[in-house]
Design a protein around this motif. Structure first.
Motif, PDB file in Angstrom:
ATOM      1  N   THR A  97      -7.722 -33.274 -24.992  1.00 36.89           N
ATOM      2  CA  THR A  97      -7.626 -32.628 -24.446  1.00 36.89           C
ATOM      3  C   THR A  97      -8.612 -30.947 -24.713  1.00 36.89           C
ATOM      4  OG1 THR A  97      -5.981 -31.859 -25.628  1.00 36.89           O
ATOM      5  CG2 THR A  97      -5.077 -32.721 -24.236  1.00 36.89           C
ATOM      6  N   GLU A  98      -8.924 -30.621 -25.470  1.00 34.80           N
ATOM      7  CA  GLU A  98      -9.961 -29.718 -26.525  1.00 34.80           C
ATOM      8  C   GLU A  98     -11.379 -30.180 -25.968  1.00 34.80           C
ATOM      9  OE1 GLU A  98      -7.944 -26.820 -25.540  1.00 34.80           O
ATOM     10  OE2 GLU A  98      -6.540 -26.933 -25.891  1.00 34.80           O
ATOM     11  N   LEU A  99     -11.629 -31.196 -25.906  1.00 28.95           N
ATOM     12  CA  LEU A  99     -13.346 -31.957 -26.641  1.00 28.95           C
ATOM     13  C   LEU A  99     -12.892 -32.944 -25.695  1.00 28.95           C
ATOM     14  CD1 LEU A  99     -13.682 -31.000 -30.082  1.00 28.95           C
ATOM     15  CD2 LEU A  99     -14.459 -29.786 -28.623  1.00 28.95           C
ATOM     16  N   SER A 100     -13.423 -32.777 -24.225  1.00 28.89           N
ATOM     17  CA  SER A 100     -13.169 -34.191 -23.407  1.00 28.89           C
ATOM     18  C   SER A 100     -14.195 -34.724 -23.504  1.00 28.89           C
ATOM     19  CB  SER A 100     -12.341 -33.891 -21.741  1.00 28.89           C
ATOM     20  OG  SER A 100     -13.533 -32.965 -21.424  1.00 28.89           O
ATOM     21  N   ARG A 179     -18.803 -28.484 -36.761  1.00 31.89           N
ATOM     22  CA  ARG A 179     -17.815 -27.877 -34.889  1.00 31.89           C
ATOM     23  C   ARG A 179     -18.010 -28.156 -34.360  1.00 31.89           C
ATOM     24  NH1 ARG A 179     -18.918 -23.675 -40.304  1.00 31.89           N
ATOM     25  NH2 ARG A 179     -17.199 -24.122 -42.181  1.00 31.89           N
ATOM     26  N   PHE A 180     -17.077 -28.622 -33.826  1.00 28.76           N
ATOM     27  CA  PHE A 180     -17.295 -27.425 -31.883  1.00 28.76           C
ATOM     28  C   PHE A 180     -16.500 -27.267 -31.393  1.00 28.76           C
ATOM     29  CE2 PHE A 180     -18.251 -32.453 -32.965  1.00 28.76           C
ATOM     30  CZ  PHE A 180     -19.403 -32.665 -32.194  1.00 28.76           C
ATOM     31  N   PRO A 181     -17.355 -25.720 -30.513  1.00 26.04           N
ATOM     32  CA  PRO A 181     -16.156 -25.224 -30.255  1.00 26.04           C
ATOM     33  C   PRO A 181     -15.603 -25.963 -29.207  1.00 26.04           C
ATOM     34  CG  PRO A 181     -18.625 -24.463 -30.099  1.00 26.04           C
ATOM     35  CD  PRO A 181     -18.534 -26.166 -30.290  1.00 26.04           C
ATOM     36  N   VAL A 182     -14.639 -24.916 -29.313  1.00 25.10           N
ATOM     37  CA  VAL A 182     -13.480 -24.761 -27.426  1.00 25.10           C
ATOM     38  C   VAL A 182     -13.149 -24.580 -26.695  1.00 25.10           C
ATOM     39  CG1 VAL A 182     -11.120 -25.304 -26.564  1.00 25.10           C
ATOM     40  CG2 VAL A 182     -11.478 -26.207 -29.158  1.00 25.10           C
ATOM     41  N   HIS A 183     -14.002 -24.794 -25.401  1.00 22.62           N
ATOM     42  CA  HIS A 183     -14.333 -24.014 -23.660  1.00 22.62           C
ATOM     43  C   HIS A 183     -12.827 -23.791 -23.337  1.00 22.62           C
ATOM     44  CE1 HIS A 183     -18.268 -25.565 -26.421  1.00 22.62           C
ATOM     45  NE2 HIS A 183     -18.386 -24.574 -25.646  1.00 22.62           N
ATOM     46  N   PRO A 184     -12.169 -23.255 -23.572  1.00 21.07           N
ATOM     47  CA  PRO A 184     -10.962 -23.164 -22.320  1.00 21.07           C
ATOM     48  C   PRO A 184     -11.679 -22.967 -21.100  1.00 21.07           C
ATOM     49  CG  PRO A 184     -10.981 -21.113 -24.538  1.00 21.07           C
ATOM     50  CD  PRO A 184     -11.740 -22.772 -24.593  1.00 21.07           C
ATOM     51  N   GLY A 185     -10.572 -23.242 -19.972  1.00 22.63           N
ATOM     52  CA  GLY A 185     -10.938 -23.600 -18.828  1.00 22.63           C
ATOM     53  C   GLY A 185     -12.447 -23.971 -18.492  1.00 22.63           C
ATOM     54  N   TRP A 186     -12.787 -24.500 -19.291  1.00 19.96           N
ATOM     55  CA  TRP A 186     -13.774 -25.846 -18.678  1.00 19.96           C
ATOM     56  C   TRP A 186     -13.711 -27.037 -18.394  1.00 19.96           C
ATOM     57  CZ3 TRP A 186     -19.689 -24.115 -19.982  1.00 19.96           C
ATOM     58  CH2 TRP A 186     -19.604 -22.836 -19.869  1.00 19.96           C
TER      59      TRP A 186
END
Length: 294
Positions: A97-100, A179-186
């Motif tokens: 869900t967060e790093l599709s 570390r993978f930043p989470v990109h909300p809305g992308w």
């Protein structure tokens, strides 16, 4: 073929592994072994010592952390231990869900056997330009956590890949986490082209897209696989996509220059011009799909 003789060690801690590396002039680290074992059997590499990281529990796991890059947008980051196998990434609902984009790319790596043994850290440290994780790390602006005798340091993905099979990890260091930043809305998509199933990608494109108003692209991140000696980021195309409506014509025009400045190889699977053409087609598909998902 049979590998050349070598000493073999299985440390149980990061410090023990670093000590082994420091005590050898010719050591190689093995993670999942999906690339190194083939290289050893073909005697393309003949180290005096192979350090197996398989028993170091501290190098495994998926966890949420604060921070995580310039574009995290307040969403924090997800840290993945370097020895975490692909199948655990695919089983993680948080990753899906967060790093599709990462989930999409990993689902297309090899076959179930490879995904059971292979690791994301091993792939990134091996730095094969045909590996799927490198372009994803660039597109998601990941950070690499590297441990060495002087402690830990963090290297942005943009500075991690130096040349063919060469990274910022020193001979006495280990990649311990990503570390993978989470990109909300992308939204995101990984488009991969292979001639036969389970093959390394002839070309692949990873795209992340943000739609500010649902009508035009407000930001984009694009990573390229197998378009040069290292994974690449198509920054000029990213800029060209800003303000563009997500239509096939408009996105295709913006992606037409995605292969500019690249140096794809020529081999039995296709020459450089063929790969440049593929990159434009896959970039358009990936961006359109990512925009629909945003």
């Amino acid at each position: 073929m049979i590998p050349a003789p070598f000493e073999y060690a299985r440390p149980t801690s990061i410090d023990e592994a670093l000590s082994l590396l420091a005590g050898s002039d010719d050591a190689t680290v093995i993670a999942g072994g999906q690339s190194l074992l083939t290289v050893l059997r073909m005697r393309l590499n003949a180290p005096e010592l192979v350090v197996d990281l398989g028993r170091i529990d501290a190098l495994r796991g998926i966890r949420a952390v604060s921070g995580g890059g310039a574009v995290a947008g307040g969403g924090g980051a997800i840290e993945i231990g370097a020895m975490t196998p692909y199948h655990e990434i695919l089983a993680s609902e948080e990753i899906r869900t967060e790093l599709s984009l990462l989930h999409d790319a990993v689902s297309k790596v090899g076959d179930p056997q490879v995904r059971h043994r292979g690791t994301v850290g091993g792939s990134l440290a091996h730095a094969d330009p045909g590996g799927d994780c490198g372009a994803v790390a660039l597109a998601l602006e990941a950070e690499m956590v590297i441990a060495g005798p002087r402690g830990e340091r963090v290297v942005p993905a943009a500075d991690f890949f130096l040349d063919l099979f060469t990274t910022a990890v020193g001979e006495d260091e280990l990649l311990v986490a990503v570390r993978f930043p989470v990109h909300p809305g992308w939204g995101s998509r990984y488009e991969k082209f292979v001639r036969i199933a389970q093959q390394w990608p002839i070309v692949a494109v990873g795209a992340c897209v943000h739609m500010a108003d649902g009508k035009t692209i407000s930001a984009a991140r694009i990573g390229l696989t197998n378009m040069g000696p290292t994974p690449l980021r198509a920054r000029a195309v990213e800029e060209a996509l800003v303000g563009v409506a997500p239509t096939a014509e408009a996105v295709g025009a913006a992606c037409a220059a995605v292969a500019d400045g690249t140096s794809p190889p020529s081999d039995l699977n296709g020459d450089a011009d063929y790969r440049r053409h593929l990159a434009t087609v896959l970039a358009r598909r990936a961006v359109l799909a990512a925009a629909r998902a945003a």
